[in-house]
Design a protein around this motif. Structure first.
Motif, mmCIF file in Angstrom:
data_model
loop_
_atom_site.group_PDB
_atom_site.id
_atom_site.type_symbol
_atom_site.label_atom_id
_atom_site.label_comp_id
_atom_site.label_asym_id
_atom_site.label_seq_id
_atom_site.Cartn_x
_atom_site.Cartn_y
_atom_site.Cartn_z
ATOM 1 N N GLU A 278 -16.137 6.905 19.149
ATOM 2 C CA GLU A 278 -15.624 6.066 20.234
ATOM 3 C C GLU A 278 -14.136 5.794 20.036
ATOM 4 O OE1 GLU A 278 -19.431 3.282 21.425
ATOM 5 O OE2 GLU A 278 -18.157 2.647 19.770
ATOM 6 N N PHE A 279 -13.398 5.673 21.144
ATOM 7 C CA PHE A 279 -11.970 5.362 21.016
ATOM 8 C C PHE A 279 -11.483 4.652 22.278
ATOM 9 C CE2 PHE A 279 -12.538 9.602 22.715
ATOM 10 C CZ PHE A 279 -11.653 9.669 23.781
ATOM 11 N N PRO A 280 -10.634 3.626 22.103
ATOM 12 C CA PRO A 280 -10.044 2.933 23.258
ATOM 13 C C PRO A 280 -8.833 3.720 23.767
ATOM 14 C CG PRO A 280 -9.342 1.893 21.229
ATOM 15 C CD PRO A 280 -10.278 2.996 20.833
ATOM 16 N N ILE A 281 -8.457 3.490 25.002
ATOM 17 C CA ILE A 281 -7.274 4.163 25.539
ATOM 18 C C ILE A 281 -6.248 3.181 26.114
ATOM 19 C CG2 ILE A 281 -8.397 6.374 25.998
ATOM 20 C CD1 ILE A 281 -8.774 5.497 28.899
ATOM 21 N N LEU B 194 -9.339 2.047 36.091
ATOM 22 C CA LEU B 194 -8.682 3.279 35.643
ATOM 23 C C LEU B 194 -9.382 3.845 34.410
ATOM 24 C CD1 LEU B 194 -6.347 5.244 36.043
ATOM 25 C CD2 LEU B 194 -4.926 3.754 34.607
ATOM 26 N N PHE B 195 -9.804 2.955 33.522
ATOM 27 C CA PHE B 195 -10.546 3.386 32.333
ATOM 28 C C PHE B 195 -11.808 4.155 32.734
ATOM 29 C CE2 PHE B 195 -14.233 2.598 29.660
ATOM 30 C CZ PHE B 195 -13.803 3.037 28.410
ATOM 31 N N ARG C 168 -22.638 8.844 20.680
ATOM 32 C CA ARG C 168 -22.467 7.404 20.954
ATOM 33 C C ARG C 168 -22.097 6.634 19.690
ATOM 34 N NH1 ARG C 168 -21.433 2.925 22.487
ATOM 35 N NH2 ARG C 168 -22.689 1.572 23.828
ATOM 36 N N LEU C 169 -22.156 7.290 18.540
ATOM 37 C CA LEU C 169 -21.859 6.624 17.276
ATOM 38 C C LEU C 169 -20.438 6.065 17.282
ATOM 39 C CD1 LEU C 169 -23.462 9.131 14.731
ATOM 40 C CD2 LEU C 169 -24.366 6.912 15.457
ATOM 41 N N MET D 279 -13.157 -1.754 25.562
ATOM 42 C CA MET D 279 -13.721 -0.708 26.402
ATOM 43 C C MET D 279 -13.342 0.635 25.787
ATOM 44 S SD MET D 279 -13.148 -2.170 30.276
ATOM 45 C CE MET D 279 -14.473 -1.186 30.948
ATOM 46 N N LYS D 280 -14.339 1.327 25.243
ATOM 47 C CA LYS D 280 -14.090 2.559 24.503
ATOM 48 C C LYS D 280 -14.798 3.754 25.148
ATOM 49 C CE LYS D 280 -13.626 0.020 20.148
ATOM 50 N NZ LYS D 280 -14.116 -0.123 18.765
ATOM 51 N N ILE D 281 -14.108 4.881 25.100
ATOM 52 C CA ILE D 281 -14.658 6.111 25.655
ATOM 53 C C ILE D 281 -15.560 6.799 24.637
ATOM 54 C CG2 ILE D 281 -14.067 8.482 26.351
ATOM 55 C CD1 ILE D 281 -11.694 7.372 27.843
#
Length: 236
Positions: A65-68, A198-199, A60-61, A75-77
């Protein structure tokens, strides 16, 4: 002596009779709850919950994390939900929810930029993805159950993300960034809701693949550890 004994028995019976039936039921229910709590939160299960929480928190750090989608960059995965769901499969749905809540709570204390709002939204959105598969898996084991319930969990997660993002996440972020009214954030969500849904589908798909790949070897390890722990407990 016999008369004194009879009197003592009569007093004991009268005292027992004086206790309301509802109170006796409450005492019994408290004992039952205590026993269930004690039997569920064994040393082994608590140790695994701690390990899964630590692994979830690491994933979770912010560095992981990365956005798409540029339309919703905040909103990051992340893959922290993988170990929360594995905990649900291996240790039960309660353990899965505990891992999910604890890692978000620790993250909120360490890195939050949303005063805990983003973390609360993550907990709410992840609940169906953790609970549906882990509850069904308790009764019906097998990879087929895992795949079907994860798919259902993904759909449920996408559905619950709509009201959570509409009423909470988007209004909060827009208010924090631009000091916009709460209703403006809700209106903004309506213009990009399909990106947000979709995210969540893509995030759920990635988490599902990771869970399927990791679950079997980890479940074997948990089973072996539980067996060793039980043998040592019997020998002691």
């Amino acid at each position: 002596m016999e008369q004194e004994t009879n009197r003592t028995d009569e007093i004991a019976v009268s005292e027992t009779a004086a206790v309301p039936a509802e109170t006796m039921k409450e005492v019994k229910s408290k004992k039952n709850v205590g026993e269930i709590f004690k039997n569920y939160f064994t040393a082994t299960r608590m140790a695994y919950i701690a390990v899964f929480t630590a692994l979830s928190f690491i994933l979770r750090l912010p560095v992981f994390e990365f956005p798409i989608f540029p339309a919703v960059p905040f909103m990051k995965i992340d893959f922290s939900g993988v170990f929360a769901l594995i905990a649900g499969f291996s240790l039960g749905p309660v353990a899965g929810v505990i891992v999910s809540v604890l890692k978000e709570f620790i993250y909120a204390l360490s890195f939050t930029q949303t005063i805990g709002v983003g973390e609360l939204a993550n907990i709410l959105i992840m609940l169906p993805f953790i609970l549906i598969p882990s509850i069904v898996y308790k009764k019906y084991k097998g990879i087929k159950t895992v795949l079907i319930t994860i798919a259902i969990g993904c759909v449920a997660q996408a559905i619950i993300s709509v009201p959570v993002n509409y009423l909470l996440t988007f209004p909060f972020f827009l208010n924090a960034m631009k000091n916009s009214p709460w209703t403006e954030g809700m209106s903004f969500y309506l213009t990009v809701w399909y990106w947000a849904v979709l995210f969540n589908f893509i995030k759920c798909l990635l988490l599902s693949v990771a869970v399927v790949l990791l679950y079997k070897p980890l479940s074997r390890l948990i089973k072996l550890t539980n067996e060793k722990f039980s043998k040592r407990k019997k020998n002691a």
